[in-house]
Design a protein around this motif. Structure first.
Motif, PDB file in Angstrom:
ATOM      1  N   UNK A   3       0.826  -1.201   0.000  1.00 19.89           N
ATOM      2  CA  UNK A   3       0.000   0.000   0.000  1.00 19.89           C
ATOM      3  C   UNK A   3       0.866   1.259   0.000  1.00 19.89           C
ATOM      4  N   UNK A   4       2.006   1.182   0.670  1.00 19.46           N
ATOM      5  CA  UNK A   4       2.928   2.302   0.702  1.00 19.46           C
ATOM      6  C   UNK A   4       3.639   2.445  -0.643  1.00 19.46           C
ATOM      7  N   UNK A 232     -11.692  -1.214  -0.328  1.00 23.28           N
ATOM      8  CA  UNK A 232     -10.551  -1.063   0.560  1.00 23.28           C
ATOM      9  C   UNK A 232      -9.266  -1.563  -0.097  1.00 23.28           C
ATOM     10  N   UNK A 233      -9.368  -2.645  -0.846  1.00 26.83           N
ATOM     11  CA  UNK A 233      -8.190  -3.226  -1.486  1.00 26.83           C
ATOM     12  C   UNK A 233      -7.665  -2.341  -2.622  1.00 26.83           C
ATOM     13  N   UNK A 234      -8.580  -1.721  -3.376  1.00 26.96           N
ATOM     14  CA  UNK A 234      -8.185  -0.982  -4.567  1.00 26.96           C
ATOM     15  C   UNK A 234      -7.928   0.506  -4.320  1.00 26.96           C
ATOM     16  N   UNK A 235      -8.599   1.102  -3.334  1.00 27.27           N
ATOM     17  CA  UNK A 235      -8.549   2.555  -3.170  1.00 27.27           C
ATOM     18  C   UNK A 235      -7.703   3.035  -1.992  1.00 27.27           C
ATOM     19  N   UNK A 236      -7.502   2.179  -1.008  1.00 23.17           N
ATOM     20  CA  UNK A 236      -6.815   2.622   0.205  1.00 23.17           C
ATOM     21  C   UNK A 236      -5.319   2.324   0.121  1.00 23.17           C
ATOM     22  N   UNK A 237      -4.509   3.316   0.468  1.00 19.37           N
ATOM     23  CA  UNK A 237      -3.058   3.179   0.448  1.00 19.37           C
ATOM     24  C   UNK A 237      -2.474   3.770   1.730  1.00 19.37           C
ATOM     25  N   UNK A 238      -1.203   3.493   1.970  1.00 18.98           N
ATOM     26  CA  UNK A 238      -0.513   4.063   3.133  1.00 18.98           C
ATOM     27  C   UNK A 238       0.424   5.177   2.675  1.00 18.98           C
ATOM     28  N   UNK A 239       0.436   6.266   3.432  1.00 21.89           N
ATOM     29  CA  UNK A 239       1.285   7.412   3.109  1.00 21.89           C
ATOM     30  C   UNK A 239       2.756   6.995   3.152  1.00 21.89           C
ATOM     31  N   UNK A 247       2.710   6.035   6.938  1.00 24.76           N
ATOM     32  CA  UNK A 247       2.051   4.856   7.483  1.00 24.76           C
ATOM     33  C   UNK A 247       0.552   4.995   7.652  1.00 24.76           C
ATOM     34  N   UNK A 248       0.017   6.213   7.622  1.00 32.08           N
ATOM     35  CA  UNK A 248      -1.427   6.398   7.789  1.00 32.08           C
ATOM     36  C   UNK A 248      -2.155   5.896   6.545  1.00 32.08           C
ATOM     37  N   UNK A 249      -3.250   5.177   6.753  1.00 33.02           N
ATOM     38  CA  UNK A 249      -4.070   4.724   5.637  1.00 33.02           C
ATOM     39  C   UNK A 249      -4.931   5.879   5.141  1.00 33.02           C
ATOM     40  N   UNK A 250      -4.910   6.098   3.815  1.00 26.61           N
ATOM     41  CA  UNK A 250      -5.637   7.219   3.235  1.00 26.61           C
ATOM     42  C   UNK A 250      -6.279   6.803   1.911  1.00 26.61           C
TER      43      UNK A 250
END
Length: 425
Positions: A3-4, A232-239, A247-250
């Motif tokens: 995600x990062x 959540x799998x496709x749109x959410x990433x970690x800074x 590390x924050x999920x955004x």
């Protein structure tokens, strides 16, 4: 870590395009090339200039750029921007007009947290400042918020609005634009039961999805058909490591911008190709119509993942506001408890984001409110942005909203509660 990596990949693509634009502009503008005029070089320089500017804007928070207000004395009064309440996820900002008496109208403008900064409402702010003591919610870019600040979802958003209303007192008039309309209605209902004396005098809801099922649009269809696990799998990433919120999920602003542009890809493509030709011909300027619009439109911010996901799930899929089943910290929020706050809705006939019917649904939910305190307006020919900006807002809607505010002015029975400056942190 994937995600990062995907977050950093998008930022790498943005940076690369910005670099390509700057490099092309510098190379095509090399002085020696001017000895042999070539239209292709002019076009390359124009492409580089437009490309560099466009991709550079995507990580910039715009300035408010509020012009001075002309007072009753005919003099220009500068506008100072002060933070009334500071918080990790957002600030309550006060526009202080120097050297004028404080207007009787006190307005809280609730800005969307939907991918753009509060400056998207700049024209709305400029139109209201001369006639009101104006405050606005200024939400922060999630990538700049440390993980240690905790989560921020629709319930936290609602409680922030509750804190702001309590701080400003019962003589404040609240105007919510687009996305925050349902949560602002919930915050008002929360106060109606928990702290009735702190309720605002009036609530104006502009183009918000109070009941998304009332009139389906592409936005509501997406909310209904999407699977939350897939989202959540496709749109959410970690800074990534570059930012304070590492590390924050955004839900990344660049991803949101891609969605915005893809909805009207042909229009945007033509706008940029036309601008490149104008630059090549020397017909463009730094603050022309194109740059004025896209300098703001391309400035995007990341949203906390939990806020984005809970908005899709609770506002659109489960329609908790529209069915009056919303709760905060396990406590039901009954919109029918609103009995003294005047409520007005504003919609546009050509709104393709929050279609007519979605916002006016708020009036039916206010079962405890007499009809004398309910009002609605449907602006003919206005799209989503037109109902809070542009000529439709300035000439038709704004006067009606101010008239509604004046008709429901409440004098504070006691001084507004003093709030800790970090109360909304």
């Amino acid at each position: 870590m994937k995600y990062m990596a995907s977050y950093d990949l998008m930022e790498t693509m943005r940076t690369t395009n910005q670099w390509l634009g700057a490099t092309t502009l510098a190379m095509a503008s090399y002085p020696a090339f001017a000895a042999i005029p070539n239209p292709a070089l002019n076009w390359m320089a124009a492409w580089g200039e437009v490309t560099e500017r466009s991709f550079a804007r995507m990580t910039v928070k715009p300035d408010w750029g509020i012009p001075p207000v002309v007072g009753a004395d005919g003099a220009d009064h500068p506008v100072l921007i002060e933070k009334e309440i500071e918080g990790a996820f957002g600030d309550l900002v006060h526009f202080v007009v120097q050297g004028r008496d404080t207007p009787k109208r006190k307005i809280l403008l609730v800005a969307p947290m939907s991918g753009h900064y509060a400056t998207l409402l700049r024209s709305t702010v400029i139109s209201l400042i001369p006639d009101a003591d104006l405050y606005i919610t200024d939400w922060h870019n999630a990538r700049d918020i440390p993980v240690s600040a905790g989560k921020f979802d629709v319930e936290d958003y609602t409680l922030h609005l509750v804190d702001y209303m309590r701080h400003l007192g019962p003589d404040v008039h609240v105007i919510a634009v687009c996305q925050p309309a349902p949560l602002t209605l919930a915050a008002t209902a929360y106060l109606a039961e928990e702290d009735p004396a702190a309720q605002p005098s009036s609530l104006t809801l502009i183009g918000g999805p109070i009941d998304p099922d009332a009139n389906a649009t592409e936005v509501t269809d997406f909310g209904n058909r999407v699977n939350m696990g897939h989202l959540q799998e496709m749109m959410i990433q970690r800074v990534g490591f570059k930012h304070p919120g590492v590390g924050r999920k955004v839900y990344p602003g660049l991803l949101q911008l891609n969605s915005f542009i893809s909805m009207n890809s042909e229009t945007h493509s033509k706008a940029f190709s036309d601008q490149i030709m104008r630059v090549a011909k020397g017909e463009a300027s730094d603050h022309d119509k194109h740059n004025k619009f896209y300098d703001e439109y391309l400035c995007v911010m990341d949203m906390p993942a939990e806020f984005y996901l809970s908005t899709v799930k609770r506002i659109f899929k489960d329609n908790e506001i529209g069915t009056n089943s919303f709760s905060v910290a396990g406590k039901p929020v009954d919109i029918g408890k609103i009995t003294t706050v005047a409520v007005k809705t504003v919609e546009g006939t050509k709104d393709d984001i929050s279609a007519p019917g979605q916002c006016i649904a708020a009036l039916a939910l206010c079962t405890g409110l007499p009809d004398s305190k309910k009002a609605s307006h449907l602006e003919d020919g206005a799209g989503h942005y037109g109902i809070f900006a542009g000529s439709s807002w300035r000439n038709n809607i704004r006067p009606l909203v101010l008239e509604f505010i004046d008709a429901n002015q409440r004098v504070a029975a006691k001084p507004a509660k003093s709030a800790n400056k970090n109360a909304a942190a």
